[in-house]
Write an enzyme that holds these catalytic residues in place. Structure first.
Site, PDB file in Angstrom:
ATOM      1  N   CYS A  59     -34.420  56.033-113.326  1.00  0.00           N
ATOM      2  CA  CYS A  59     -33.261  56.811-113.776  1.00  0.00           C
ATOM      3  C   CYS A  59     -32.209  56.966-112.685  1.00  0.00           C
ATOM      4  O   CYS A  59     -31.054  57.236-112.978  1.00  0.00           O
ATOM      5  CB  CYS A  59     -33.731  58.178-114.241  1.00  0.00           C
ATOM      6  SG  CYS A  59     -34.639  59.061-112.958  1.00  0.00           S
ATOM      7  N   HIS A 116     -35.387  65.464-119.634  1.00  0.00           N
ATOM      8  CA  HIS A 116     -34.096  64.812-119.380  1.00  0.00           C
ATOM      9  C   HIS A 116     -33.807  63.871-120.560  1.00  0.00           C
ATOM     10  O   HIS A 116     -33.805  62.646-120.425  1.00  0.00           O
ATOM     11  CB  HIS A 116     -34.166  64.045-118.057  1.00  0.00           C
ATOM     12  CG  HIS A 116     -32.824  63.642-117.507  1.00  0.00           C
ATOM     13  ND1 HIS A 116     -31.626  64.007-118.104  1.00  0.00           N
ATOM     14  CD2 HIS A 116     -32.486  62.901-116.404  1.00  0.00           C
ATOM     15  CE1 HIS A 116     -30.629  63.512-117.396  1.00  0.00           C
ATOM     16  NE2 HIS A 116     -31.116  62.836-116.372  1.00  0.00           N
ATOM     17  N   ASP A 119     -39.751  57.336-111.162  1.00  0.00           N
ATOM     18  CA  ASP A 119     -38.747  58.338-110.807  1.00  0.00           C
ATOM     19  C   ASP A 119     -39.162  58.927-109.456  1.00  0.00           C
ATOM     20  O   ASP A 119     -40.296  58.704-108.990  1.00  0.00           O
ATOM     21  CB  ASP A 119     -38.696  59.434-111.900  1.00  0.00           C
ATOM     22  CG  ASP A 119     -37.624  60.487-111.646  1.00  0.00           C
ATOM     23  OD1 ASP A 119     -36.715  60.234-110.824  1.00  0.00           O
ATOM     24  OD2 ASP A 119     -37.690  61.570-112.263  1.00  0.00           O
ATOM     25  N   ARG A 143     -27.016  71.501-117.169  1.00  0.00           N
ATOM     26  CA  ARG A 143     -28.095  71.018-116.289  1.00  0.00           C
ATOM     27  C   ARG A 143     -28.597  72.251-115.553  1.00  0.00           C
ATOM     28  O   ARG A 143     -27.821  72.907-114.848  1.00  0.00           O
ATOM     29  CB  ARG A 143     -27.570  69.966-115.318  1.00  0.00           C
ATOM     30  CG  ARG A 143     -28.546  69.656-114.203  1.00  0.00           C
ATOM     31  CD  ARG A 143     -28.168  68.438-113.403  1.00  0.00           C
ATOM     32  NE  ARG A 143     -28.406  67.227-114.162  1.00  0.00           N
ATOM     33  CZ  ARG A 143     -28.535  66.012-113.620  1.00  0.00           C
ATOM     34  NH1 ARG A 143     -28.461  65.862-112.313  1.00  0.00           N
ATOM     35  NH2 ARG A 143     -28.747  64.967-114.377  1.00  0.00           N
ATOM     36  N   GLN A 169     -31.145  60.935-120.553  1.00  0.00           N
ATOM     37  CA  GLN A 169     -31.621  59.780-119.812  1.00  0.00           C
ATOM     38  C   GLN A 169     -32.507  58.912-120.710  1.00  0.00           C
ATOM     39  O   GLN A 169     -32.354  57.687-120.783  1.00  0.00           O
ATOM     40  CB  GLN A 169     -32.407  60.255-118.578  1.00  0.00           C
ATOM     41  CG  GLN A 169     -32.954  59.131-117.741  1.00  0.00           C
ATOM     42  CD  GLN A 169     -31.860  58.360-117.020  1.00  0.00           C
ATOM     43  OE1 GLN A 169     -31.030  58.958-116.345  1.00  0.00           O
ATOM     44  NE2 GLN A 169     -31.843  57.039-117.148  1.00  0.00           N
ATOM     45  N   ARG A 210     -25.761  55.132-119.859  1.00  0.00           N
ATOM     46  CA  ARG A 210     -25.637  56.592-120.017  1.00  0.00           C
ATOM     47  C   ARG A 210     -24.328  56.921-120.744  1.00  0.00           C
ATOM     48  O   ARG A 210     -24.282  57.776-121.621  1.00  0.00           O
ATOM     49  CB  ARG A 210     -25.646  57.279-118.636  1.00  0.00           C
ATOM     50  CG  ARG A 210     -26.943  57.119-117.847  1.00  0.00           C
ATOM     51  CD  ARG A 210     -28.082  57.915-118.463  1.00  0.00           C
ATOM     52  NE  ARG A 210     -27.748  59.303-118.635  1.00  0.00           N
ATOM     53  CZ  ARG A 210     -27.882  60.238-117.690  1.00  0.00           C
ATOM     54  NH1 ARG A 210     -28.383  59.926-116.523  1.00  0.00           N
ATOM     55  NH2 ARG A 210     -27.562  61.506-117.946  1.00  0.00           N
TER      56      ARG A 210
HETATM   57  N1   CP Z   1     -30.167  59.945-113.693  1.00  0.00           N
HETATM   58  C1   CP Z   1     -29.394  61.023-113.537  1.00  0.00           C
HETATM   59  O1   CP Z   1     -29.403  61.963-114.334  1.00  0.00           O
HETATM   60  O2   CP Z   1     -28.605  60.996-112.420  1.00  0.00           O
HETATM   61  P1   CP Z   1     -27.708  62.193-111.862  1.00  0.00           P
HETATM   62  O3   CP Z   1     -28.656  63.220-111.275  1.00  0.00           O
HETATM   63  O4   CP Z   1     -26.854  61.542-110.810  1.00  0.00           O
HETATM   64  O5   CP Z   1     -26.901  62.775-112.975  1.00  0.00           O
HETATM   65  N1  NVA Z   2     -36.763  63.979-111.726  1.00  0.00           N
HETATM   66  C1  NVA Z   2     -35.472  63.929-111.074  1.00  0.00           C
HETATM   67  C2  NVA Z   2     -34.487  63.252-111.955  1.00  0.00           C
HETATM   68  C3  NVA Z   2     -33.085  63.141-111.411  1.00  0.00           C
HETATM   69  C4  NVA Z   2     -32.131  62.510-112.362  1.00  0.00           C
HETATM   70  C5  NVA Z   2     -35.043  65.334-110.733  1.00  0.00           C
HETATM   71  O1  NVA Z   2     -35.202  66.232-111.562  1.00  0.00           O
HETATM   72  O2  NVA Z   2     -34.534  65.551-109.625  1.00  0.00           O
END
Ligand code: CP
Ligand code: NVA
Length: 305
Positions: free
Chosen positions: A260, A124, A220, A97, A127, A288
């Site tokens: 999400c 993502h 989101d 990530r 997701q 997930r």
């Molecule tokens: N939706 C999602 O990826 O959540 P987290 O940021 O908690 O991993």
């Molecule tokens: N768009 C959000 C998604 C979190 C899972 C972010 O990147 O913070």
């Protein structure tokens, strides 16, 4: 997302359904990937991805190693290309990530093993794969459904969703201010998928019009991780894009609401909607785990039935 073909995506979803059924029939640990290992590397926070990826690996018999960026030598400036070459000599898969999508591409360029995106500023995909499994469970299929994303059309979740949906033949509408329209590279790819599957894609700025006859409404956060400096600007741009009960009422009577998570109640969605009868956000979060098990298995043992 588009590193998968539509066929790959369908296969992963099928595997996820199979793994979820086995999990619920009591087979919690399958041991099919016993002896395999995965590095899970986090440059930014996570709850769902962090926990579900570690458990997904364990439930397949793998050994996961969770690493935060700053506790590795990356935090002291060791280049990604060196880290990738070293880690991939120990583990069978790297998942990361990251803030910049470019960092993932750098990992992939130098890694000897597959690299999985656990969220970047651009996409993502894990997701979106879990979301497709959720839509299949709730709606029974994909073709002809109308999926409307309301809010920040240029963010990671929207991008992967647009690609996954068009790969599977869903009609995709993005309701977003013109300044936040999805990236052109994503839309170009989505149009290619749509040509093959017969899906339609629309990007408009009117959320009220967008949600008419919607089967699924998705949103989101307005301010993604790493965007703290432009938070006020984004809140200003998106102030008319909150998913409310009134907005939901313009969609089909059996519309489902997806997010999400994490959610900012009172910004992109009201508390009433997320806690209401149309919300399927907890099922989404649960899926997930099963979708990621399918991804790990598909990448490491593609011939597993
Ligand atoms: N939706 C999602 O990826 O959540 P987290 O940021 O908690 O991993
Ligand atoms: N768009 C959000 C998604 C979190 C899972 C972010 O990147 O913070």
């Amino acid at each position: 997302m588009a590193d998968l073909t539509p066929w790959d995506l369908s296969r992963i979803i099928e595997l996820a359904q199979h793994l979820k059924r086995r999990y619920y029939s009591g087979e919690r640990v399958l041991n099919v990937l016993r002896g395999y290992s995965v590095a899970l590397l986090f440059e930014k926070p996570s709850t769902r991805t962090r926990v579900s990826m570690e458990l997904a690996a364990i439930q397949l018999g793998m050994h996961p190693i969770v690493l935060t960026w700053s506790e590795t030598q990356l935090g002291r400036g060791e280049p990604i290309k060196d880290t990738a070459r070293v880690l991939s000599r120990y583990v069978d898969l790297i998942a990361a990530r990251v803030y910049r999508h470019e960092s993932l591409l750098e990992f992939a360029r130098y890694s000897l093993v597959p690299v999985v995106n656990m969220l970047s500023d651009k996409e993502h995909p894990l997701q979106a794969i879990a979301d497709m499994l959720t839509i299949l469970e709730v709606k029974g299929g994909f073709k002809g459904l109308k999926l409307v994303f309301v809010g920040d059309g240029r963010n990671n979740v929207a991008h992967s969703l647009i690609l996954a949906a068009t790969m599977l033949g869903m009609n995709m509408v993005v309701a977003t201010p013109p300044q936040l329209a999805p990236e052109k590279s994503v839309l170009d790819k989505a149009y290619e998928f749509a040509d093959a599957t017969g899906a339609r894609i629309e990007v408009i700025d009117d959320p009220q019009k967008a949600v008419e006859d919607a089967d699924v409404i998705y949103t989101d956060v307005w301010v993604s991780m790493g965007e703290e400096e432009i938070a006020e600007k984004k809140r200003q741009l998106l102030k008319d894009y909150t998913v409310t009960t009134e907005l939901l009422a313009k969609a089909k009577h059996d519309v489902v609401f997806m997010h999400c998570l994490p959610a900012h109640r009172g910004e992109e969605v009201t508390d009433e909607v997320i806690e209401g009868p149309h919300s399927i956000v907890w099922l989404q979060a649960e899926n997930r785990l099963h979708a990621q098990k399918a991804v790990l298995l598909w990448l490491l043992q593609p011939r597993t039935p």
